[in-house]
Design an enzyme around this catalytic site. Structure first.
Site, short mmCIF file in Angstrom:
data_model
loop_
_atom_site.label_atom_id
_atom_site.label_comp_id
_atom_site.label_asym_id
_atom_site.label_seq_id
_atom_site.Cartn_x
_atom_site.Cartn_y
_atom_site.Cartn_z
N VAL A 127 17.70 9.30 -3.83
CA VAL A 127 18.29 9.62 -5.13
C VAL A 127 19.36 10.71 -4.99
CG1 VAL A 127 17.81 10.63 -7.41
CG2 VAL A 127 16.27 8.89 -6.46
N ARG A 186 -26.37 13.54 29.38
CA ARG A 186 -25.62 14.74 29.81
C ARG A 186 -25.85 15.91 28.85
NH1 ARG A 186 -20.34 13.51 29.11
NH2 ARG A 186 -20.07 15.76 29.07
N THR A 199 4.00 2.84 5.74
CA THR A 199 2.61 2.38 5.68
C THR A 199 1.77 3.26 6.60
OG1 THR A 199 1.06 0.64 6.39
CG2 THR A 199 3.25 0.53 7.33
N ILE A 200 0.58 3.59 6.15
CA ILE A 200 -0.28 4.44 6.99
C ILE A 200 -0.71 3.69 8.25
CG2 ILE A 200 -1.15 5.84 5.08
CD1 ILE A 200 -3.86 4.22 5.46
N ASP A 201 -0.54 2.35 8.27
CA ASP A 201 -1.12 1.55 9.36
C ASP A 201 -0.38 1.68 10.70
OD1 ASP A 201 -2.92 0.66 7.47
OD2 ASP A 201 -1.84 -1.22 7.07
N ASP A 224 1.77 -0.34 11.85
CA ASP A 224 1.53 -1.68 12.41
C ASP A 224 2.81 -2.51 12.52
OD1 ASP A 224 1.94 -1.98 9.71
OD2 ASP A 224 0.28 -3.38 9.39
N ASP A 242 5.09 -4.53 6.22
CA ASP A 242 5.71 -5.80 6.63
C ASP A 242 5.76 -6.85 5.52
OD1 ASP A 242 2.98 -6.13 6.85
OD2 ASP A 242 3.12 -7.49 8.56
N ARG A 267 -5.76 -2.24 8.74
CA ARG A 267 -5.75 -3.72 8.74
C ARG A 267 -6.08 -4.24 10.13
NH1 ARG A 267 -2.77 -6.45 4.20
NH2 ARG A 267 -1.83 -4.74 3.06
N HIS A 321 -23.94 14.79 19.92
CA HIS A 321 -23.33 13.86 18.96
C HIS A 321 -22.62 12.74 19.70
CE1 HIS A 321 -20.10 16.76 19.97
NE2 HIS A 321 -19.41 15.64 20.08
N ARG A 336 -27.19 12.58 16.27
CA ARG A 336 -26.96 11.18 15.90
C ARG A 336 -25.69 10.61 16.53
NH1 ARG A 336 -27.88 12.19 9.47
NH2 ARG A 336 -30.08 11.61 9.36
N ARG A 361 0.88 -4.93 -5.52
CA ARG A 361 1.03 -6.17 -4.76
C ARG A 361 1.33 -7.24 -5.80
NH1 ARG A 361 -2.88 -3.47 -1.10
NH2 ARG A 361 -1.63 -3.11 0.75
N GLY A 376 0.85 -1.20 0.00
CA GLY A 376 0.00 0.00 0.00
C GLY A 376 0.88 1.24 0.00
N HIS A 394 -9.87 4.90 0.97
CA HIS A 394 -8.56 5.27 0.43
C HIS A 394 -8.23 6.76 0.51
CE1 HIS A 394 -8.92 1.18 -1.04
NE2 HIS A 394 -7.59 1.18 -1.06
N ARG A 407 -18.65 15.50 12.88
CA ARG A 407 -19.17 15.95 14.18
C ARG A 407 -20.21 17.07 14.00
NH1 ARG A 407 -16.50 16.76 19.43
NH2 ARG A 407 -14.54 16.20 18.49
P1 ADP Z 1 2.70 -4.15 2.75
O1 ADP Z 1 4.12 -4.12 2.36
O2 ADP Z 1 2.06 -2.79 2.70
O3 ADP Z 1 2.47 -4.89 4.05
P2 ADP Z 1 1.68 -6.47 1.31
O4 ADP Z 1 1.51 -7.31 2.54
O5 ADP Z 1 0.58 -6.52 0.33
O6 ADP Z 1 1.88 -4.93 1.61
O7 ADP Z 1 3.02 -6.93 0.61
C1 ADP Z 1 3.50 -6.28 -0.54
C2 ADP Z 1 4.18 -7.26 -1.44
O8 ADP Z 1 5.31 -7.83 -0.78
C3 ADP Z 1 3.36 -8.47 -1.86
O9 ADP Z 1 2.49 -8.20 -2.91
C4 ADP Z 1 4.44 -9.43 -2.29
O10 ADP Z 1 4.92 -9.10 -3.57
C5 ADP Z 1 5.54 -9.14 -1.26
N1 ADP Z 1 5.46 -10.12 -0.15
C6 ADP Z 1 4.57 -10.15 0.87
N2 ADP Z 1 4.78 -11.21 1.68
C7 ADP Z 1 5.82 -11.88 1.15
C8 ADP Z 1 6.53 -13.08 1.48
N3 ADP Z 1 6.19 -13.81 2.55
N4 ADP Z 1 7.53 -13.47 0.67
C9 ADP Z 1 7.89 -12.75 -0.41
N5 ADP Z 1 7.27 -11.63 -0.80
C10 ADP Z 1 6.26 -11.18 -0.03
O1 F6P Z 2 -1.81 -1.33 4.44
C1 F6P Z 2 -2.42 -0.13 4.03
C2 F6P Z 2 -3.88 -0.34 3.76
O2 F6P Z 2 -4.43 0.91 3.34
C3 F6P Z 2 -4.69 -0.91 4.91
O3 F6P Z 2 -4.99 0.04 5.89
C4 F6P Z 2 -5.90 -1.43 4.17
O4 F6P Z 2 -6.53 -2.48 4.88
C5 F6P Z 2 -5.32 -1.94 2.89
O5 F6P Z 2 -4.07 -1.27 2.70
C6 F6P Z 2 -6.18 -1.69 1.68
O6 F6P Z 2 -5.57 -2.27 0.58
P1 F6P Z 2 -5.98 -1.99 -0.93
O7 F6P Z 2 -5.49 -0.63 -1.29
O8 F6P Z 2 -5.31 -3.08 -1.68
O9 F6P Z 2 -7.48 -2.06 -0.98
#
Ligand code: ADP
Ligand code: F6P
Length: 319
Positions: free
Chosen positions: A24, A211, A125-127, A129, A103, A171, A215, A162, A72, A11, A249, A154
């Site tokens: 770069v 109270r 990643t915005i997550d 996580d 990850d 995620r 909202h 509401r 991906r 993402g 998104h 709000r």
């Molecule tokens: P993010 O990096 O945001 O967590 P994804 O989990 O979709 O996003 O992973 C991005 C890409 O990294 C995947 O589409 C794949 O190409 C690669 N990838 C993910 N998991 C693995 C893995 N276990 N082994 C090799 N490549 C991986």
């Molecule tokens: O990992 C970033 C993220 O935006 C998550 O927060 C969300 O669940 C997911 O990617 C959405 O993925 P996609 O853009 O493939 O719908």
């Protein structure tokens, strides 16, 4: 080290462009050739690679998304895919690789490293996580977007008396909900890391109403489940009309905050310096406001935990 490659994968996250610019320009300052690999691991498999120069990265520090595009790529997870990628790396003479993503992306980078490719990873990643780092690039920009949305919701929530559920991304991680819920003054924050008690949420809605609150904003992390079912239950149990907004998104785009641009610039610069120092298989991160680098494997094995202190505090403040 003569030639380095850059990949953005998974993402996209605001700040990726600022990191690319930093890598770069630091590379060119150090007389290296830079190759931009397009569309994540897809571009690596298919040789979608182009040379970058100082002006390739002009006018991008403030732009969301990634100029190298992202994707991906399931094929990369297979043995054949990995072999293809290693071959392209050999053919293009890539001596070191800087990989930006979350990850999943890091897992792919770890495989390249295990197969002899010097690789450094930057958490984007915005997550937010990833357990080994306090911060992932893009997170605060996403939180700002959500806080802005909560403010707008709000207004209408108050006019109509509401409850409004604002479903946010993340995620399985509740950080976007927690941070934006706190900053946006949400009345309830629901995250996947904490068991979710519907009666407690309904009690808060009713208490607020009693109270005189007009909202009730609920920041709900997407990892919790179906927002519409939660809304139906609240309406049924409290008699309060409840609406759902799924932000989606919109949270992934937009101009990165100054913080994201600065962190991305620092990490991009550091990643390149690490490669020059002969380091490889490392993940960059931030701990206690310091940029750190640790083994990729350790980074991947560190579990993310919710800041429970912050969660409990947010609960007290939102009463
Ligand atoms: P993010 O990096 O945001 O967590 P994804 O989990 O979709 O996003 O992973 C991005 C890409 O990294 C995947 O589409 C794949 O190409 C690669 N990838 C993910 N998991 C693995 C893995 N276990 N082994 C090799 N490549 C991986
Ligand atoms: O990992 C970033 C993220 O935006 C998550 O927060 C969300 O669940 C997911 O990617 C959405 O993925 P996609 O853009 O493939 O719908």
């Amino acid at each position: 080290m003569k030639t380095i490659g850059i990949i953005t994968s998974g993402g996209d996250a605001p700040g990726m462009n600022a990191a690319i610019r930093s890598i770069v320009r630091t590379a060119i300052y150090n007389d290296l050739n830079v190759l931009g690999i397009k569309q994540g691991y897809n571009g690596l498999l298919n040789g979608e690679i182009e040379e970058m120069n100082l002006s390739s990265v002009a006018d991008i520090i403030h732009r969301g998304g990634t100029m190298l595009r992202s994707a991906r790529c399931d094929e990369f997870k297979t043995e054949e895919g990995l072999e293809k990628a290693l071959n392209v790396i050999r053919v293009f003479g890539i001596d070191g690789l800087i990989v930006l993503g979350g990850d999943g992306t890091f897992r792919g980078a770890q495989k390249l490293f295990e197969n002899g490719v010097p690789t450094i990873c930057i958490p984007c990643t915005i997550d937010n996580d990833m357990g080994y780092t306090d911060y992932t690039i893009g997170f605060m920009t996403a939180v700002e977007t959500v806080v802005d949305a909560i403010g707008k919701i709000r207004d209408t929530s108050t006019s109509h008396g509401r409850a409004n559920i604002v479903e946010v991304m993340g995620r399985n991680c509740g950080d976007i909900a927690l941070y934006s819920g706190l900053a946006g003054g949400a009345e309830s924050i629901i995250v996947p890391e904490v068991d979710f008690n519907m009666d407690e949420v309904c009690k808060r809605v009713i208490q607020g109403k009693n109270r005189g609150k007009l909202h009730h904003i609920i920041a709900l992390a997407e990892g919790v489940g179906n927002a519409y079912e939660v809304a139906e239950e609240i309406e049924k149990k409290t008699g309060t009309e409840t609406r759902v907004t799924i932000l989606g998104h919109i949270q992934r785009g937009g101009s990165p905050t100054a913080f994201d641009r600065i962190m991305a610039s620092k990490m991009g610069h550091k990643a390149l310096k690490l490669l020059l120092q002969g380091e490889a298989g490392k993940a960059l991160g931030i701990k206690c406001n310091e940029i750190i680098h640790i083994d990729l494997e350790e980074a991947l094995n560190t579990e993310k935990e919710l800041d429970m202190g912050m969660y409990e505090m947010a609960k007290i403040l939102s009463i």
